[in-house]
Write a protein that holds these residues in place. Sequence first.
Motif, PDB file in Angstrom:
ATOM      1  N   MET A 199       2.769 -13.389  -1.126  1.00  0.00           N
ATOM      2  CA  MET A 199       1.362 -13.026  -1.155  1.00  0.00           C
ATOM      3  C   MET A 199       0.782 -12.041  -0.754  1.00  0.00           C
ATOM      4  SD  MET A 199       1.014 -16.372   0.989  1.00  0.00           S
ATOM      5  CE  MET A 199      -1.219 -16.182   1.055  1.00  0.00           C
ATOM      6  N   GLU A 200       1.463 -11.340   0.330  1.00  0.00           N
ATOM      7  CA  GLU A 200       1.551  -9.504   1.001  1.00  0.00           C
ATOM      8  C   GLU A 200       1.284  -8.830  -0.759  1.00  0.00           C
ATOM      9  OE1 GLU A 200      -0.291  -9.105   3.731  1.00  0.00           O
ATOM     10  OE2 GLU A 200      -0.141  -6.657   3.235  1.00  0.00           O
ATOM     11  N   GLY A 201       2.467  -9.200  -1.315  1.00  0.00           N
ATOM     12  CA  GLY A 201       2.174  -8.565  -2.374  1.00  0.00           C
ATOM     13  C   GLY A 201       1.378  -8.925  -3.497  1.00  0.00           C
ATOM     14  N   THR A 202       0.664 -10.247  -3.389  1.00  0.00           N
ATOM     15  CA  THR A 202       0.085 -10.753  -4.526  1.00  0.00           C
ATOM     16  C   THR A 202      -1.862  -9.804  -4.419  1.00  0.00           C
ATOM     17  OG1 THR A 202       1.123 -12.088  -5.083  1.00  0.00           O
ATOM     18  CG2 THR A 202      -1.641 -12.300  -5.405  1.00  0.00           C
ATOM     19  N   ARG A 203      -1.897  -9.775  -2.488  1.00  0.00           N
ATOM     20  CA  ARG A 203      -2.818  -9.720  -1.931  1.00  0.00           C
ATOM     21  C   ARG A 203      -2.882  -7.729  -2.790  1.00  0.00           C
ATOM     22  NH1 ARG A 203      -1.387 -12.326   3.114  1.00  0.00           N
ATOM     23  NH2 ARG A 203      -2.356 -13.715   2.914  1.00  0.00           N
ATOM     24  N   ARG A 204      -1.722  -6.811  -2.196  1.00  0.00           N
ATOM     25  CA  ARG A 204      -1.971  -5.535  -2.532  1.00  0.00           C
ATOM     26  C   ARG A 204      -2.282  -5.342  -3.913  1.00  0.00           C
ATOM     27  NH1 ARG A 204       2.719  -5.459   1.147  1.00  0.00           N
ATOM     28  NH2 ARG A 204       4.147  -5.549  -0.720  1.00  0.00           N
ATOM     29  N   ARG A 205      -1.423  -5.934  -4.789  1.00  0.00           N
ATOM     30  CA  ARG A 205      -1.956  -6.022  -6.375  1.00  0.00           C
ATOM     31  C   ARG A 205      -2.915  -6.660  -6.791  1.00  0.00           C
ATOM     32  NH1 ARG A 205      -1.897  -2.902  -9.840  1.00  0.00           N
ATOM     33  NH2 ARG A 205      -1.745  -3.577 -12.362  1.00  0.00           N
ATOM     34  N   LEU A 206      -3.772  -6.878  -5.931  1.00  0.00           N
ATOM     35  CA  LEU A 206      -5.439  -7.904  -6.354  1.00  0.00           C
ATOM     36  C   LEU A 206      -5.990  -6.403  -6.042  1.00  0.00           C
ATOM     37  CD1 LEU A 206      -5.165 -11.338  -5.389  1.00  0.00           C
ATOM     38  CD2 LEU A 206      -5.481 -10.102  -7.731  1.00  0.00           C
ATOM     39  N   ALA A 207      -6.373  -5.580  -4.754  1.00  0.00           N
ATOM     40  CA  ALA A 207      -6.294  -4.944  -4.159  1.00  0.00           C
ATOM     41  C   ALA A 207      -6.355  -3.879  -5.093  1.00  0.00           C
ATOM     42  CB  ALA A 207      -6.144  -4.184  -2.696  1.00  0.00           C
ATOM     43  N   ASP A 208      -5.260  -3.117  -5.462  1.00  0.00           N
ATOM     44  CA  ASP A 208      -5.220  -1.845  -6.757  1.00  0.00           C
ATOM     45  C   ASP A 208      -5.274  -2.410  -7.661  1.00  0.00           C
ATOM     46  OD1 ASP A 208      -1.529  -1.804  -5.822  1.00  0.00           O
ATOM     47  OD2 ASP A 208      -3.245  -1.073  -4.789  1.00  0.00           O
TER      48      ASP A 208
END
Length: 229
Positions: A199-208
Amino acid sequence: AAEGASREAVRAARRETDAARERHAATEREINRHAARKSALTEAHSRVAADRAEAEAAHESAAAALAELPPGVETEAQLAAVRAEIDNQRRAAAQAIVAERNEWQTRKTSAASQVETVEARIAEVSAEREELANAPEVFAEKRSALITEIEHAEGDRRIAADALATAEAAMAETDRVAKATLEALSSSREATARAEERMEGTRRRLADIEREIHDMLEVEPSAVVGMAE
């Protein structure tokens, strides 16, 4: 008059030539500018295509990760609830295991003590039996009672031995269940940690991706679909 007209025509021709050269140079500059713009657009198009492919892959990965998570819009709250439930179950299981182990330990100790008591009584009765083996007939009834008591004591000893064996087997089963429970709880904690990492990796990728959309296209992410028609 003809010479003056000729000179004026030459000057006019030179002015026209200079103007033509200037228009030619301007045209070349415009062509170069358009070529540079075209190259920049081509490169931007390539980057956007690559980012689109990466975004689609990230979307699929995020969708797969989300599919593994419990449904609903309050996933974080659910994860927190799951963690709390796991901790509560772990504490409850640990307490139950300790209580049950203590109970079986008490039973084992009691059975062992009973076995020792019965064995001591058997020894005492056996000694009395030997003393009465050659006694007069007046002691025959007591001898018979002692023999019966010995038989009962041996039966009690067997029962106590069986109870001791049952207690030991139950303690072994309790230890096995405790180990399996702790392993299951550990696996649950690891699965929860992996889900949180995804979930944290997905959030970071979406933010990028949102930041790249802002930087490259200068629009909100929700407007990209409209731009792409």
